[in-house]
Scaffold this motif. Structure first.
Motif, short mmCIF file in Angstrom:
data_model
loop_
_atom_site.label_atom_id
_atom_site.label_comp_id
_atom_site.label_asym_id
_atom_site.label_seq_id
_atom_site.Cartn_x
_atom_site.Cartn_y
_atom_site.Cartn_z
N UNK A 202 0.81 -1.11 -0.08
CA UNK A 202 0.17 0.07 0.10
C UNK A 202 1.06 1.14 0.01
N UNK A 203 0.67 2.22 -1.02
CA UNK A 203 1.46 3.54 -0.84
C UNK A 203 0.63 4.46 -1.25
N UNK A 204 1.17 5.72 -1.17
CA UNK A 204 0.64 7.00 -1.62
C UNK A 204 0.02 7.97 -0.47
N UNK A 205 -0.69 8.71 -0.83
CA UNK A 205 -1.29 9.70 0.29
C UNK A 205 -2.48 9.45 0.46
N UNK A 206 -2.93 9.54 1.76
CA UNK A 206 -4.40 9.29 2.13
C UNK A 206 -4.84 10.67 3.15
N UNK A 207 -5.73 11.16 3.15
CA UNK A 207 -6.27 12.30 3.96
C UNK A 207 -7.01 11.66 5.02
N UNK A 208 -6.36 11.90 6.11
CA UNK A 208 -7.06 11.36 7.49
C UNK A 208 -7.12 12.50 8.44
N UNK A 209 -8.52 12.31 9.18
CA UNK A 209 -8.57 13.20 10.11
C UNK A 209 -7.81 12.80 11.30
N UNK A 210 -7.44 13.61 12.33
CA UNK A 210 -6.49 13.36 13.47
C UNK A 210 -7.53 13.00 14.39
N UNK A 211 -8.74 13.26 14.38
CA UNK A 211 -9.70 12.90 15.46
C UNK A 211 -10.96 11.97 14.55
N UNK A 212 -11.40 10.92 15.49
CA UNK A 212 -12.25 10.35 14.56
C UNK A 212 -13.78 10.79 14.69
N UNK A 213 -13.67 12.07 15.50
CA UNK A 213 -15.13 12.78 15.56
C UNK A 213 -14.87 14.44 15.39
N UNK A 214 -15.66 14.85 14.80
CA UNK A 214 -15.49 16.37 14.67
C UNK A 214 -16.32 17.04 15.97
N UNK A 215 -15.69 18.00 16.38
CA UNK A 215 -16.14 18.73 17.85
C UNK A 215 -16.75 20.20 17.30
N UNK A 216 -17.73 20.46 17.90
CA UNK A 216 -18.48 21.71 17.25
C UNK A 216 -17.39 22.75 17.43
N UNK A 217 -16.63 23.09 18.43
CA UNK A 217 -15.74 24.29 18.70
C UNK A 217 -14.46 23.92 18.27
N UNK A 218 -13.90 22.80 17.84
CA UNK A 218 -12.58 22.61 17.50
C UNK A 218 -12.53 22.55 15.86
N UNK A 219 -11.58 23.21 15.19
CA UNK A 219 -11.32 22.84 13.75
C UNK A 219 -10.66 21.39 13.42
N UNK A 220 -11.20 20.84 12.56
CA UNK A 220 -10.81 19.41 12.23
C UNK A 220 -9.50 19.76 11.37
N UNK A 221 -8.41 19.11 11.98
CA UNK A 221 -7.13 19.23 11.23
C UNK A 221 -6.82 17.88 10.39
N UNK A 222 -6.21 17.90 9.33
CA UNK A 222 -5.82 16.81 8.54
C UNK A 222 -4.31 16.43 8.54
N UNK A 223 -3.76 15.44 8.39
CA UNK A 223 -2.70 15.09 8.22
C UNK A 223 -2.40 14.63 6.81
N UNK A 224 -1.19 15.03 6.43
CA UNK A 224 -0.84 14.77 4.91
C UNK A 224 0.33 13.73 4.81
N UNK A 225 0.88 13.30 5.90
CA UNK A 225 1.74 12.33 5.70
C UNK A 225 1.26 11.12 6.84
#
Length: 62
Positions: A1-24
């Motif tokens: 398996x290789x390549x890039x995949x967008x993954x959320x750092x948290x499995x849930x989205x909190x209403x007052x926190x911005x969702x961040x994504x890791x690119x590595x």
């Protein structure tokens, strides 16, 4: 398996926190062996000996 995949750092989205994504992806097994063991005080020769004796490696034991 290789390549890039967008993954959320948290499995849930909190209403007052911005969702961040890791690119590595997570580091591969053994990716930082030399750096970590050198920080612990091992010499390059000692680290090479551990690899030769299969104490540390870059693949799971089968």
């Amino acid at each position: 398996m290789g390549g890039r995949a967008r993954c959320s750092t948290l499995p849930v989205r909190l209403s007052r926190s911005p969702a961040r994504r890791r690119l590595r992806h997570a580091p591969l097994l053994g990716r930082h062996n030399h750096e970590l063991l050198a920080e612990l005080g091992l010499t390059a020769r000692e680290i090479t000996a551990l690899e030769a004796d299969e104490v540390i490696g870059r693949a799971p034991v089968r």
